[in-house]
Every structure is written in C-alpha cells, then in structure tokens.
Scaffold this active site. Structure first.
Site: not given
Length: 231
Positions: A10, A52, A83-85, A196-198
């Site tokens: 994710m 989501q 993932t953060n979300t 956000c991990t991206e």
C-alpha cells in the site's frame, strides 16, 4: 531476533523501501551477513484504494485484519503496517491478533519528542491529514499539528495516488511539495512529517533546510529496534 511481520502493498513502491531499510539496519546493528527475520503479506492496493475513496473502511479493516492473522500464523512476533493511511483501521487489526502492532504515529511521535518538537506540519493523503485517527494520535502525545490548506491537501493527495504509488517522480510535483513544506514552516511548524510512506520517494532531507521526519524510515528503524530488543 524477533520475526517482523510486514503488511505491505500500500503501495509496493514503499513496501520495498521498508524491506531494504529493515535489512540494512539489522546488518548495521549485527554486522556480517546478518539480515532481518520477517514475513510479508502484500495486498492488492487497487482493492484497498477503491474502498478508501468509497469510505468503506469497515471492509478495508476486514481485509487487513485477515492479512494480520495470516502474518501471525506465519510466525511473526509483531506487526508493522507499511502505510500511514491504513492505520485508520489499526484497532481492528490489533483486535484480530494476539501479537503487538507497532503504530507508525507512535513511532514518529517518539522521535519528535526526543527532538523537542512540539509543533509539526503534516503531509499525507487527505485521509491522514484530515481525519482524527492520525492527527489525534499525535496530539495525544502532546504535539500540535499543522495541516496544509484545502487546495494544498488536494495537490498532495493527487500526487500520492496518481504519481508516487505508480512509481512516477515528477520534478514539478517536487517543487509543489517543497513550497507546501515552506508554507508550513512559515505557519510555525518546527518540522514536517512526511506522513505517507511514498513521499520519501519524492522528497529527501537534503532538499530543504526544514527538518523532515520520514515516517517510512522512522517506522522501519523502530521495527528493527524492537526486533532486536529483549522485550
């Protein structure tokens, strides 16, 4: 060494960063040919993303709780949700397993407090920036959170889903993000969370004089610390 259980995908773009960072940190700590003991459950992010944006968090919770159960069954000693979300459904995941979950917001708050940061800016998906599951968690640690304006939040969100999760690095988006980071500092943020991990694929600490807190790096490092601890 404890076995780390990763729930990833994710997106997979950031999950591979977790895998690399965790193994590098274990090697740095133990030397030689050491690497991390871990298991990975990687979801199909397309299924998660649709839910989501429909607001069907109940179904995403079921999917990730099932993933957590699979990771526990595979022998993991604790969970890392990459993932953060999706920490929005962390309570449901925790209730479905008997092993602990290392919460990304708690991990980040620990570093902020160690640095003496009491007011921080936050970049992430709209869900992360706007909903209480993340901002409230930081506030529970005594940290004030500044989020970008509505238009800025839209831009950040668009870049995450339409560029970064697809592995696309756009120089114009980098400029946009840096402008937003500067605006958060002007509003009083002592540092900015890359929540956000991206985002760490686009923005690095060397890009600005403003203190950045990359949640992917923080989460991975604290996962290794826990894996190597005697607790």
């Amino acid at each position: 060494m404890k076995i780390i259980g990763l729930i990833g995908g994710m997106s997979w773009e950031s999950t591979q960063t977790y895998y690399r960072l965790i193994n590098q940190k274990v090697r740095d700590e133990l030397g030689g040919l050491h690497s991390a003991k871990l298991v990975i459950y990687s979801v199909d992010f397309a299924e998660i993303e649709v839910l989501q944006h429909k607001g069907d968090w109940k179904e995403t919770a079921k999917m990730l709780a099932s993933a957590g159960e699979s990771v526990e069954s595979a022998g993991a000693d604790f969970l890392v949700l990459c993932t953060n979300t999706m920490h929005k459904v962390a309570p449901q995941i925790e209730s479905s397993v008997s092993i602990p979950l290392l919460h990304i917001a708690d991990a980040t708050a620990n570093v902020l407090k160690n640095d003496g940061v009491t007011c921080v800016g936050l970049l992430g998906t709209k869900f992360t920036m706007e909903q209480a599951f993340y901002v409230g968690r930081l506030q529970d640690h005594g940290i004030d959170v500044i989020v970008p304006s509505e238009a800025q939040r839209e831009s950040i969100h668009f870049v995450i889903y339409n560029e970064l999760c697809l592995g696309l690095i756009n120089p114009d988006s980098k400029v946009t993000y840096l402008d937003i980071i500067n605006s958060l500092a002007e509003r009083g943020a002592q540092g900015v969370i890359l929540g956000c991990t991206e985002i760490g694929l686009l923005i690095q600490k060397s890009d600005t004089g403003i203190k950045l807190y990359d949640t992917t790096v923080i989460h991975a490092e604290q996962a290794v610390q826990f894996a190597l601890s005697k607790i």
